[in-house]
Structure formats: C-alpha cells, structure tokens
Design a protein around this motif. Structure first.
Motif, PDB file in Angstrom:
ATOM      1  N   ASP A  14      29.701  -2.075  30.867  1.00  0.00           N
ATOM      2  CA  ASP A  14      30.631  -3.138  30.498  1.00  0.00           C
ATOM      3  C   ASP A  14      29.903  -4.115  29.575  1.00  0.00           C
ATOM      4  N   TYR A  15      30.527  -4.496  28.485  1.00  0.00           N
ATOM      5  CA  TYR A  15      29.861  -5.338  27.488  1.00  0.00           C
ATOM      6  C   TYR A  15      29.416  -6.672  28.074  1.00  0.00           C
ATOM      7  N   ARG A  16      30.105  -7.163  29.099  1.00  0.00           N
ATOM      8  CA  ARG A  16      29.713  -8.444  29.708  1.00  0.00           C
ATOM      9  C   ARG A  16      28.339  -8.347  30.354  1.00  0.00           C
ATOM     10  N   PHE A  17      28.042  -7.202  30.967  1.00  0.00           N
ATOM     11  CA  PHE A  17      26.728  -7.022  31.583  1.00  0.00           C
ATOM     12  C   PHE A  17      25.645  -6.884  30.518  1.00  0.00           C
ATOM     13  N   THR A  18      25.967  -6.203  29.431  1.00  0.00           N
ATOM     14  CA  THR A  18      25.025  -6.073  28.326  1.00  0.00           C
ATOM     15  C   THR A  18      24.716  -7.440  27.730  1.00  0.00           C
ATOM     16  N   LEU A  19      25.754  -8.257  27.541  1.00  0.00           N
ATOM     17  CA  LEU A  19      25.540  -9.598  26.992  1.00  0.00           C
ATOM     18  C   LEU A  19      24.770 -10.489  27.961  1.00  0.00           C
ATOM     19  N   ALA A  20      25.026 -10.356  29.258  1.00  0.00           N
ATOM     20  CA  ALA A  20      24.274 -11.127  30.246  1.00  0.00           C
ATOM     21  C   ALA A  20      22.802 -10.730  30.228  1.00  0.00           C
ATOM     22  N   ASN A  21      22.536  -9.446  30.090  1.00  0.00           N
ATOM     23  CA  ASN A  21      21.160  -8.969  29.998  1.00  0.00           C
ATOM     24  C   ASN A  21      20.487  -9.549  28.756  1.00  0.00           C
ATOM     25  N   GLU A  22      21.218  -9.596  27.660  1.00  0.00           N
ATOM     26  CA  GLU A  22      20.677 -10.164  26.421  1.00  0.00           C
ATOM     27  C   GLU A  22      20.398 -11.658  26.579  1.00  0.00           C
ATOM     28  N   ARG A  23      21.288 -12.376  27.242  1.00  0.00           N
ATOM     29  CA  ARG A  23      21.063 -13.811  27.458  1.00  0.00           C
ATOM     30  C   ARG A  23      19.821 -14.048  28.310  1.00  0.00           C
ATOM     31  N   THR A  24      19.610 -13.209  29.308  1.00  0.00           N
ATOM     32  CA  THR A  24      18.419 -13.333  30.144  1.00  0.00           C
ATOM     33  C   THR A  24      17.168 -13.090  29.310  1.00  0.00           C
ATOM     34  N   PHE A  25      17.202 -12.064  28.472  1.00  0.00           N
ATOM     35  CA  PHE A  25      16.081 -11.780  27.573  1.00  0.00           C
ATOM     36  C   PHE A  25      15.795 -12.993  26.683  1.00  0.00           C
ATOM     37  N   LEU A  26      16.848 -13.569  26.101  1.00  0.00           N
ATOM     38  CA  LEU A  26      16.658 -14.717  25.216  1.00  0.00           C
ATOM     39  C   LEU A  26      16.134 -15.939  25.971  1.00  0.00           C
ATOM     40  N   ALA A  27      16.494 -16.090  27.229  1.00  0.00           N
ATOM     41  CA  ALA A  27      15.953 -17.198  28.032  1.00  0.00           C
ATOM     42  C   ALA A  27      14.451 -17.026  28.231  1.00  0.00           C
ATOM     43  N   TRP A  28      14.007 -15.802  28.481  1.00  0.00           N
ATOM     44  CA  TRP A  28      12.574 -15.550  28.606  1.00  0.00           C
ATOM     45  C   TRP A  28      11.868 -15.813  27.279  1.00  0.00           C
ATOM     46  N   ILE A  29      12.496 -15.455  26.168  1.00  0.00           N
ATOM     47  CA  ILE A  29      11.902 -15.705  24.850  1.00  0.00           C
ATOM     48  C   ILE A  29      11.813 -17.214  24.583  1.00  0.00           C
ATOM     49  N   ARG A  30      12.832 -17.971  24.968  1.00  0.00           N
ATOM     50  CA  ARG A  30      12.766 -19.434  24.812  1.00  0.00           C
ATOM     51  C   ARG A  30      11.620 -20.009  25.631  1.00  0.00           C
ATOM     52  N   THR A  31      11.418 -19.483  26.825  1.00  0.00           N
ATOM     53  CA  THR A  31      10.297 -19.930  27.653  1.00  0.00           C
ATOM     54  C   THR A  31       8.978 -19.638  26.950  1.00  0.00           C
ATOM     55  N   ALA A  32       8.851 -18.439  26.388  1.00  0.00           N
ATOM     56  CA  ALA A  32       7.622 -18.068  25.675  1.00  0.00           C
ATOM     57  C   ALA A  32       7.393 -18.979  24.473  1.00  0.00           C
ATOM     58  N   LEU A  33       8.451 -19.267  23.714  1.00  0.00           N
ATOM     59  CA  LEU A  33       8.308 -20.154  22.554  1.00  0.00           C
ATOM     60  C   LEU A  33       7.905 -21.567  22.981  1.00  0.00           C
ATOM     61  N   GLY A  34       8.452 -22.039  24.084  1.00  0.00           N
ATOM     62  CA  GLY A  34       8.063 -23.349  24.611  1.00  0.00           C
ATOM     63  C   GLY A  34       6.588 -23.372  24.997  1.00  0.00           C
ATOM     64  N   LEU A  35       6.126 -22.291  25.595  1.00  0.00           N
ATOM     65  CA  LEU A  35       4.710 -22.207  25.954  1.00  0.00           C
ATOM     66  C   LEU A  35       3.817 -22.161  24.715  1.00  0.00           C
ATOM     67  N   VAL A  36       4.250 -21.469  23.674  1.00  0.00           N
ATOM     68  CA  VAL A  36       3.478 -21.442  22.423  1.00  0.00           C
ATOM     69  C   VAL A  36       3.374 -22.857  21.855  1.00  0.00           C
ATOM     70  N   ALA A  37       4.507 -23.547  21.792  1.00  0.00           N
ATOM     71  CA  ALA A  37       4.508 -24.921  21.262  1.00  0.00           C
ATOM     72  C   ALA A  37       3.636 -25.839  22.116  1.00  0.00           C
ATOM     73  N   GLY A  38       3.770 -25.730  23.430  1.00  0.00           N
ATOM     74  CA  GLY A  38       2.957 -26.552  24.328  1.00  0.00           C
ATOM     75  C   GLY A  38       1.483 -26.213  24.210  1.00  0.00           C
ATOM     76  N   GLY A  39       1.177 -24.928  24.081  1.00  0.00           N
ATOM     77  CA  GLY A  39      -0.215 -24.514  23.937  1.00  0.00           C
ATOM     78  C   GLY A  39      -0.853 -25.045  22.672  1.00  0.00           C
ATOM     79  N   ILE A  40      -0.098 -25.006  21.578  1.00  0.00           N
ATOM     80  CA  ILE A  40      -0.609 -25.551  20.312  1.00  0.00           C
ATOM     81  C   ILE A  40      -0.810 -27.056  20.439  1.00  0.00           C
ATOM     82  N   ALA A  41       0.164 -27.723  21.023  1.00  0.00           N
ATOM     83  CA  ALA A  41       0.080 -29.181  21.154  1.00  0.00           C
ATOM     84  C   ALA A  41      -1.120 -29.602  22.000  1.00  0.00           C
ATOM     85  N   VAL A  42      -1.251 -29.031  23.171  1.00  0.00           N
ATOM     86  CA  VAL A  42      -2.339 -29.447  24.051  1.00  0.00           C
ATOM     87  C   VAL A  42      -3.694 -28.965  23.533  1.00  0.00           C
TER      88      VAL A  42
END
Length: 116
Positions: A14-42
């Motif tokens: 079902d496309y809704r489950f595929t999209l939910a899986n994609e949103r979860t993936f993107l949330a993990w990527i946002r977390t990684a990008l936040g850590l990169v930014a924080g790592g550079i800053a600190v």
C-alpha cells in the motif's frame, strides 16, 4: 493457500506504508544532518582557554554518529521495504541503540568539557 512470504513472491505494498517508510528514513537523515551541523559547530567554535581537543572529540563523535545513522537509515529503509513487499514481519531498527550510545558519548564528553 500460500502467502507471499511462503512463495517468495513480492507485491507492491500500500502506498501509504511506502510513504511512511520514506518519512521515517527522512527523519533519520534529518537527525544525521543535525549531528553534522552540531559536530562542525562544537568542533570549530570553542572559547579561548578551553581544551580544543575535547571540542574536536565531541565534533568527531557527532560526525561519526551522523555517518552511522545515515548509512543505517538507508539499510533499514531497504529492509523494511523488502519486508513489506514480501508480507514479512518488519525488522527491528538497530539505529536506536546506535543513536542512544553515540549521544551518550557526546554528552559525557560535553560534561568533561564543562568540568575542565
């Protein structure tokens, strides 16, 4: 009657489950990008007189953790997608343990930095 899991065939989920899986993936990527930014800053912006090695260690922990999360997020997205297509149970995400451990290491290094 055999299920998709028994026959090894795949079906489009079902496309809704595929999209939910994609949103979860993107949330993990946002977390990684936040850590990169924080790592550079600190790692680069430290007060005069502070121990730069601890700042750089915290920055390195954040950067390595970001890389692990990004790679792990892709693998988890792919495993979940495959499980949905095969009507199999969803795999457990190893990223939670990795993220908690990495954030705890960064936090402990931050405490050490504040204690200096």
């Amino acid at each position: 009657m055999t299920s998709a899991l028994d026959t090894g065939t795949e079906r489009e989920p079902d496309y809704r489950f595929t999209l939910a899986n994609e949103r979860t993936f993107l949330a993990w990527i946002r977390t990684a990008l936040g850590l990169v930014a924080g790592g550079i800053a600190v790692g680069q912006l430290y007060a005069a007189g502070a121990a730069p090695i601890v700042h750089k260690a915290i920055g390195a922990v954040c950067a390595v953790l970001a890389c692990l999360i990004a790679v792990g997020a892709f693998g988890h997205w792919r495993r979940v997608q495959r499980a949905m297509r095969r009507n199999a149970p969803l795999p457990r995400p190893p990223l939670i343990t990795v993220t908690v451990a990495g954030v705890c290491v960064a936090a402990l290094l931050s405490v050490a930095l504040l204690a200096l």
